[in-house]
Scaffold this active site. Sequence first.
Site, PDB file in Angstrom:
ATOM      1  N   GLU A   1     -30.417 -31.272 -27.964  1.00 36.51           N
ATOM      2  CA  GLU A   1     -31.401 -30.312 -27.439  1.00 36.51           C
ATOM      3  C   GLU A   1     -31.197 -28.892 -27.954  1.00 36.51           C
ATOM      4  O   GLU A   1     -32.144 -28.122 -28.050  1.00 36.51           O
ATOM      5  CB  GLU A   1     -31.389 -30.315 -25.907  1.00 36.51           C
TER       6      GLU A   1
ATOM      7  N   MET B   1     -14.895 -15.901 -41.196  1.00 33.76           N
ATOM      8  CA  MET B   1     -14.983 -14.541 -40.675  1.00 33.76           C
ATOM      9  C   MET B   1     -13.819 -14.241 -39.731  1.00 33.76           C
ATOM     10  O   MET B   1     -13.249 -13.152 -39.768  1.00 33.76           O
ATOM     11  CB  MET B   1     -16.326 -14.327 -39.966  1.00 33.76           C
TER      12      MET B   1
ATOM     13  N   LYS C   1     -40.660 -33.993 -11.936  1.00 36.19           N
ATOM     14  CA  LYS C   1     -41.318 -35.234 -12.362  1.00 36.19           C
ATOM     15  C   LYS C   1     -42.566 -35.549 -11.537  1.00 36.19           C
ATOM     16  O   LYS C   1     -43.583 -35.958 -12.067  1.00 36.19           O
ATOM     17  CB  LYS C   1     -40.309 -36.378 -12.264  1.00 36.19           C
TER      18      LYS C   1
ATOM     19  N   PHE D   1     -29.422 -37.385  -9.666  1.00 30.08           N
ATOM     20  CA  PHE D   1     -29.032 -37.758 -11.026  1.00 30.08           C
ATOM     21  C   PHE D   1     -29.729 -36.831 -12.032  1.00 30.08           C
ATOM     22  O   PHE D   1     -30.933 -36.633 -11.971  1.00 30.08           O
ATOM     23  CB  PHE D   1     -29.388 -39.221 -11.306  1.00 30.08           C
ATOM     24  N   GLN D   2     -28.963 -36.302 -12.945  1.00 28.81           N
ATOM     25  CA  GLN D   2     -29.442 -35.376 -13.971  1.00 28.81           C
ATOM     26  C   GLN D   2     -30.185 -34.183 -13.384  1.00 28.81           C
ATOM     27  O   GLN D   2     -31.193 -33.733 -13.921  1.00 28.81           O
ATOM     28  CB  GLN D   2     -30.308 -36.097 -15.018  1.00 28.81           C
TER      29      GLN D   2
END
Lengths: 561, 162
Positions: free
Chosen positions: A49, A475, A161, A111-112
């Site tokens: 993502e 760097m 949802k 959940f999630q």
Amino acid sequence: MKLTGAQILMKVLKEEGVDAIFGFPGGATIDIHDKLEETDIRHYLVRHEQAAVHAADGYARVTGKVGVCLVTSGPGATNAVTGIATAYLDSIPLVIISGQVPTHLIGNDAFQEVDIVGITRPCTKHNYLVPSVQDLARIIKEAFHIARSGRPGPVLVDIPKNVQQAMTDFKPEQKVKLKSYHPTYKPNIKQLRKMVEMIKAAKRPLIFAGGGVILSNGSEQLTRLARSTKIPVTMSLMGLGAFPGSDPLSLGMLGMHGTYRANMSTGQCDLLIGIGVRFDDRVTGKTDAFASQAKIIHIDIDPASIRKNVPVSIPIVGDCKTSLEVLNRFLEEEDLELLTNNRGLWLDLIDRWKQDHKLAYTQEEEIKPQFVVEKLYELTKGKAIITTEVGQNQMWAAQYYHFDRPGHFVTSGGLGTMGFGLPAALGAQVAFPDALVVDVAGDGSIQMNIQEMATALQYQLPVKVVILNNCYLGMVRQWQELFYDKRYACTCMDHAPDFVKLAQAFGAVGLRATRPEEVEPVLKQGLDTPGPVIMDFRVSKEECVYPMVPAGAPITEMLLV
Amino acid sequence: MAEEKHILTMLVDNEPGVLSRIVGLFSGRGFNIESLCVAETIDPRASRITIVTKANETLVEQIEKQLRKLINVIKLRDLTGSKSVQREMALICVRAKPDNRDEILRMVDIFRCKIVDVGPEYYIIEATGTNEKMNALINLLKPIGIKKIAKTGTIALFREPN
């Protein structure tokens, strides 16, 4: 007409002119992804993502349009956070749509489930949790409006949802009405008149242009201003391309790794005109010593950027392009010959600095990373869209690729996000399928989102990755060399994958150069190959980026080659 | 530059999460909050937040600008130096034994407070006033013995022009 939330979302996305979405599905976005399939909006399935947000970001930076990405709840949303913060720090317009657990489960540690609105509050311009399907169309409209107007930025919309599934009457939303959000586009005319007087009085004026010029589409106006008044222009990392890098009036980049002449001129100028910049610490060095002989004029659309880091004589809140247009009109009324007739002394001084300390490196038996970027510039005639990762690769790209046009340098300036370049390149390539898009990378940062090669292959996005491979996190190693007695703690990456084989494993072409004479043929072959390519340049391991201003030192006190 | 006290009053959207945006802005940017008061206004769609902060001139300018950038902040005003009415309120539970009850009552009278609850060994005093008055009262009650105290921050309103 009764529609579900997911269908309404599609309608509004179409209204907003969205043609591409970067995303990754999950339980909380199935309904949206399902309806997305029925539209002609292209969905690009990334492999992580974070990359979805960077790709949308790359798309936004090269088009000026709002980039859109779609991620699921929980880990999908948290993975997106780095991308969101990257866009926030660079003022890039994005709309991030995240799925959320159904409203009745919110707060249950379902959940999630994460409170992504809470998590992203400090790194979005604004964000929303859509409470019901009746609010959805309005919120999406507002999100796009907020993302693209004023000082642009990312806006997250979290859609539960059950809101995606619920039905309601859909009527297209009218204009967005936000009672407390009215960005100032029109500059104060009196302030601009004062500015003209200051330009007339200045002996050693300097323009410092930033990303705001590019975001406001004001490059043409800036170029006109600089050329008509013969005022030299330096740019922040984000501003590269706002003024043609090959113009004699361009001093190149300012800051910690800015050119000698750019940094020196801030110390000597008597008028500094900051346009669409925010004077961050990488540019000013020690603020008390910054532009100490100069009066500062600051044009920016965000009032909070003005007087945040440096004192300002004339603050001008407004859109950069609009302000420059008005300013150019005022200057037309002036005797430009008279105004510029003793600019010679100042430009001569700058030219002397240029002659004394050019950007330089010594050619040795090993490949020098700067040489690779120089060759890349030559072979692409400066016309490629260059994305970068973060660190030495980014600075060399900024120094040795001279950007003549805006929207051709895509880099994570504010947040400095490693792993940005490859997914951002994919986004840029989606926006311009025929353009040559090159990610200048380091061996460390390319490994942060290397999985996106699979996305490149899946959609045949022919991005070219140029790895300046020094087997170090270069760097940080440079800082260790210069300021930590060469104690290279944790910066040696002596176990990297074989990038040629890795490219092949993804189904791409992999090439390698180990000697200077191989650089040009490998670049030529790589750039001419259709499809994605990884080019692994084994460069000199302990090369440093110069000039360098140690953190906290005055910007005119540089370490040179 | 010297730090001064600033009373910032703002109208904000009365929505979930708005207070968190404002408080988060202060903590995230290292701004200081001395006190904070929030309640709905006559218009149920808006709340008024009063924040007292300590900052120098440059910093308070930055605080105000950052607050104005929040989409949910409708209106903001710095009441410092302007003509405004300012009040705090406190409920103070003090030890009240027979030998000091008279003294407490005298103070309640002088400070124009009220006793709102009485027990065998305590009074609860309700007091309102400016920050200075409240501090003076609390300092005088301290030697007698403050068992518990609940205090609001400052609320303030700009005086309407005549």
